[in-house]
Design an enzyme around this catalytic site. Structure first.
Site, mmCIF file in Angstrom:
data_model
loop_
_atom_site.group_PDB
_atom_site.id
_atom_site.type_symbol
_atom_site.label_atom_id
_atom_site.label_comp_id
_atom_site.label_asym_id
_atom_site.label_seq_id
_atom_site.Cartn_x
_atom_site.Cartn_y
_atom_site.Cartn_z
ATOM 1 N N HIS A 159 6.459 -0.517 13.395
ATOM 2 C CA HIS A 159 6.753 -1.893 12.973
ATOM 3 C C HIS A 159 8.135 -2.366 13.421
ATOM 4 O O HIS A 159 8.438 -3.550 13.329
ATOM 5 C CB HIS A 159 6.636 -2.003 11.450
ATOM 6 C CG HIS A 159 5.217 -1.912 10.963
ATOM 7 N ND1 HIS A 159 4.478 -3.012 10.624
ATOM 8 C CD2 HIS A 159 4.385 -0.843 10.815
ATOM 9 C CE1 HIS A 159 3.258 -2.634 10.259
ATOM 10 N NE2 HIS A 159 3.177 -1.320 10.362
ATOM 11 N N ASP A 368 15.024 -7.189 15.495
ATOM 12 C CA ASP A 368 13.912 -7.159 14.539
ATOM 13 C C ASP A 368 12.627 -6.838 15.300
ATOM 14 O O ASP A 368 12.400 -7.393 16.378
ATOM 15 C CB ASP A 368 13.777 -8.545 13.876
ATOM 16 C CG ASP A 368 13.371 -8.456 12.410
ATOM 17 O OD1 ASP A 368 12.655 -7.503 12.056
ATOM 18 O OD2 ASP A 368 13.751 -9.347 11.633
HETATM 19 P P1 ADQ Z 1 10.803 -6.610 7.303
HETATM 20 O O1 ADQ Z 1 12.050 -6.074 7.928
HETATM 21 O O2 ADQ Z 1 10.709 -6.478 5.854
HETATM 22 O O3 ADQ Z 1 9.512 -5.992 7.990
HETATM 23 P P2 ADQ Z 1 9.753 -9.394 7.938
HETATM 24 O O4 ADQ Z 1 8.851 -9.245 9.072
HETATM 25 O O5 ADQ Z 1 10.573 -10.632 8.011
HETATM 26 O O6 ADQ Z 1 10.781 -8.199 7.732
HETATM 27 O O7 ADQ Z 1 8.855 -9.457 6.646
HETATM 28 C C1 ADQ Z 1 9.401 -9.667 5.399
HETATM 29 C C2 ADQ Z 1 8.319 -10.162 4.412
HETATM 30 O O8 ADQ Z 1 8.903 -10.125 3.118
HETATM 31 C C3 ADQ Z 1 7.894 -11.603 4.672
HETATM 32 O O9 ADQ Z 1 6.534 -11.741 4.385
HETATM 33 C C4 ADQ Z 1 8.753 -12.401 3.694
HETATM 34 O O10 ADQ Z 1 8.171 -13.593 3.217
HETATM 35 C C5 ADQ Z 1 8.940 -11.417 2.564
HETATM 36 N N1 ADQ Z 1 10.243 -11.667 1.955
HETATM 37 C C6 ADQ Z 1 11.452 -11.631 2.513
HETATM 38 N N2 ADQ Z 1 12.397 -11.994 1.629
HETATM 39 C C7 ADQ Z 1 11.771 -12.269 0.494
HETATM 40 C C8 ADQ Z 1 12.176 -12.728 -0.800
HETATM 41 N N3 ADQ Z 1 13.429 -13.018 -1.082
HETATM 42 N N4 ADQ Z 1 11.233 -12.884 -1.726
HETATM 43 C C9 ADQ Z 1 9.942 -12.627 -1.437
HETATM 44 N N5 ADQ Z 1 9.508 -12.225 -0.254
HETATM 45 C C10 ADQ Z 1 10.399 -12.045 0.696
HETATM 46 C C11 ADQ Z 1 9.244 -4.966 8.966
HETATM 47 C C12 ADQ Z 1 9.949 -5.145 10.307
HETATM 48 C C13 ADQ Z 1 9.641 -6.525 10.890
HETATM 49 C C14 ADQ Z 1 8.126 -6.711 11.000
HETATM 50 C C15 ADQ Z 1 7.433 -6.354 9.686
HETATM 51 C C16 ADQ Z 1 5.911 -6.314 9.846
HETATM 52 O O11 ADQ Z 1 11.355 -4.979 10.163
HETATM 53 O O12 ADQ Z 1 10.241 -6.692 12.163
HETATM 54 O O13 ADQ Z 1 7.849 -8.068 11.332
HETATM 55 O O14 ADQ Z 1 7.833 -5.081 9.224
HETATM 56 O O15 ADQ Z 1 5.520 -5.453 10.884
#
Ligand code: ADQ
Length: 459
Positions: A159, A368
């Site tokens: 991921h 990311d």
């Molecule tokens: P993350 O690093 O966690 O994921 P991201 O892809 O942005 O990052 O996903 C975060 C998820 O958490 C989103 O659905 C977002 O809405 C939710 N989220 C973030 N902040 C929040 C908050 N304050 N309250 C509620 N929900 C919140 C890892 C990798 C990424 C990759 C994903 C999926 O680092 O690059 O896109 O996995 O593979």
């Protein structure tokens, strides 16, 4: 149809019917894939116990999906989770050699937990099952399963980014780790860029035979296919959230609290890879250049803490609070505070409402794997009056969302310029950019991602 066995560090135990909406996109998609194929989801319960993974499996079945979880001991959590996974692999794979810790003991803990996971999950794997392993916590798991005589098709999806070879070789025993990946049948990455770095490593460091056109990597008579599968959001589920009263209420709440000012929003886990202090520097630069615009713009940062046991995560939190405090101290008026910093999580319905109310989405990770927040921001926009997405070029999502305002997150001037552009962008340009992005967000969704991976794994 073959049964699916999904293995990841943490398992999202499905709630009883009705509460299922509380799950995030990935958990929801894996659950629906598991329901379709019938299957088991195995991983850590998130609980600590004295016996750890050897203490037995806890299984639950809801809606055709069985979850099977094990606990971990304190030592396992320290060495495997907080140690090797989150203080070695996570920073290294996000290009942060400065934060990467190399400790032989945590490396051993990592191997020990992978071994214990393999031991626990092996009895759950039946002939012809498809096994799908997730993420950097469990890279060697496939090889551990092979050593137990598992000959099933096994796939692995990373991921997070795969770092360039020159950085990756700083990892002690890097070759041992990558050789374990060649025991999978299919290895998936988020983007072509991370895939290219992996193939480069296999060629240069292992002397493997690599066919870049097909992604096949052959070494010592074994061939694995490596391919990019960009992950997406659960479009239908996210939109259903947006239709709720909870979402509309959140939207109204934000709009009425910002009144004549334009709201700009950032939503991130509190993690140094997300570029939060750098982002605040960019916002500070914008206000330095345009002090009068403090009356036009309010920035809302939603950042719930994560991995609080790791020291670098405590530092990032302190730094962010300090930088936010400096700007607010210098630029606030009795009726105007430029930055609101919220240290908690919200439901997806509420986030949808906030995204829709915010006319600028600021997503500037330094690195990311993909970044789903960028896609969620686009998905939540009003097609008639869409907001502007400012996106880091170094997020995997930038490969798909080329019509965002792309920025270099390390440059405060670049971020400041982008904010100015977004604030002044006319409706025609906003619509044009939105229309070019929304198709890929809708169509390259998490269901497609799951279906593509499972299809290729089936072979
Ligand atoms: P993350 O690093 O966690 O994921 P991201 O892809 O942005 O990052 O996903 C975060 C998820 O958490 C989103 O659905 C977002 O809405 C939710 N989220 C973030 N902040 C929040 C908050 N304050 N309250 C509620 N929900 C919140 C890892 C990798 C990424 C990759 C994903 C999926 O680092 O690059 O896109 O996995 O593979």
């Amino acid at each position: 149809m073959a049964k699916l066995v999904v293995i990841s560090n943490r398992v999202a135990v499905p709630k009883a019917r009705g509460a299922a909406g509380a799950q995030g996109g990935l958990a929801g998609a894996l659950n629906s894939a598991l329901r379709k194929h019938g299957g088991v989801w195995f991983g850590w319960s998130g609980q600590e116990s004295e016996e750890g993974a050897g203490g037995g499996i806890n299984t639950q079945t809801h809606d055709g999906v069985t979850t099977a979880t094990v606990d971990l001991s304190k030592r396992d959590i320290d060495e495997y989770y907080n140690g090797y996974a989150n203080a070695t692999l996570w920073p290294l794979f996000h290009y942060r050699l400065d934060l990467t810790e190399y400790e032989r003991e945590t490396g051993k803990g990592y191997e020990r937990v992978n071994e214990a996971f393999a031991e626990a999950v092996t009895p759950l794997i039946e002939e012809d099952d498809l096994v799908w392993v997730h993420d950097y916590h469990l890279i060697p798991l496939g090889e551990r399963l092979r050593s137990r005589g598992i000959t099933n098709r096994i796939g692995f999806f990373l991921h997070i980014p795969w770092p360039p070879t020159r950085l990756f070789v700083s990892l002690p025993y890097h070759e041992r780790l990558v050789r374990t990946m060649l025991q999978y049948d299919l290895v998936g990455f988020q983007t072509q860029e991370w895939l290219d770095s992996f193939l480069h490593y296999c060629t240069k460091e292992l002397g493997a035979e690599v066919d870049e056109a097909t992604g096949s990597v052959t070494l010592d008579g074994r061939t694995v296919t490596a391919k990019a599968y960009p992950i997406g959001i659960d479009w239908d589920h996210f939109h259903a959230q947006g239709d709720s009263g909870e979402s509309r209420q959140a939207e109204q709440r934000l709009l009425s609290s910002t009144r004549h000012r334009i709201a700009m929003i950032g939503v991130d886990r509190l993690d140094y890879s997300k570029g939060l202090p750098e982002r605040i520097d960019g916002i500070g630069r914008f206000f330095d250049q345009h002090p009068e615009r403090v009356r036009d713009l309010v920035y809302i940062q939603v950042a719930p803490p994560s991995r609080e046991d790791v020291e670098s995560y405590q530092q990032i939190r302190a730094l962010l609070e300090q930088k936010t405090g400096q700007i607010n101290g210098a630029r606030s008026e009795v009726d105007v505070v430029p930055i609101r910093y919220v240290n908690r999580g919200y439901t997806h319905a509420q986030l949808y409402g906030f995204f829709r109310a915010a006319k600028i989405g600021l997503v500037t990770p330094l690195r990311d794997g993909m970044n789903l927040v960028a896609k969620e921001y686009v998905a939540a926009q009003d097609p008639e009056d869409p907001g502007v997405l400012i996106l880091s070029r170094f997020a995997g999502a930038a490969h798909q969302l080329e019509d965002a305002v792309l920025v270099n997150p390390h440059s405060p001037d670049d971020v400041a310029d982008a904010i100015g552009r977004a604030l002044d962008m006319k409706i025609d340009e906003r619509r044009e950019r939105y229309e070019k992005m929304v198709g890929t967000v809708r169509d390259d969704n998490v269901q497609k991602w799951t279906a593509d991976f499972v299809r290729d794994l089936t072979g």
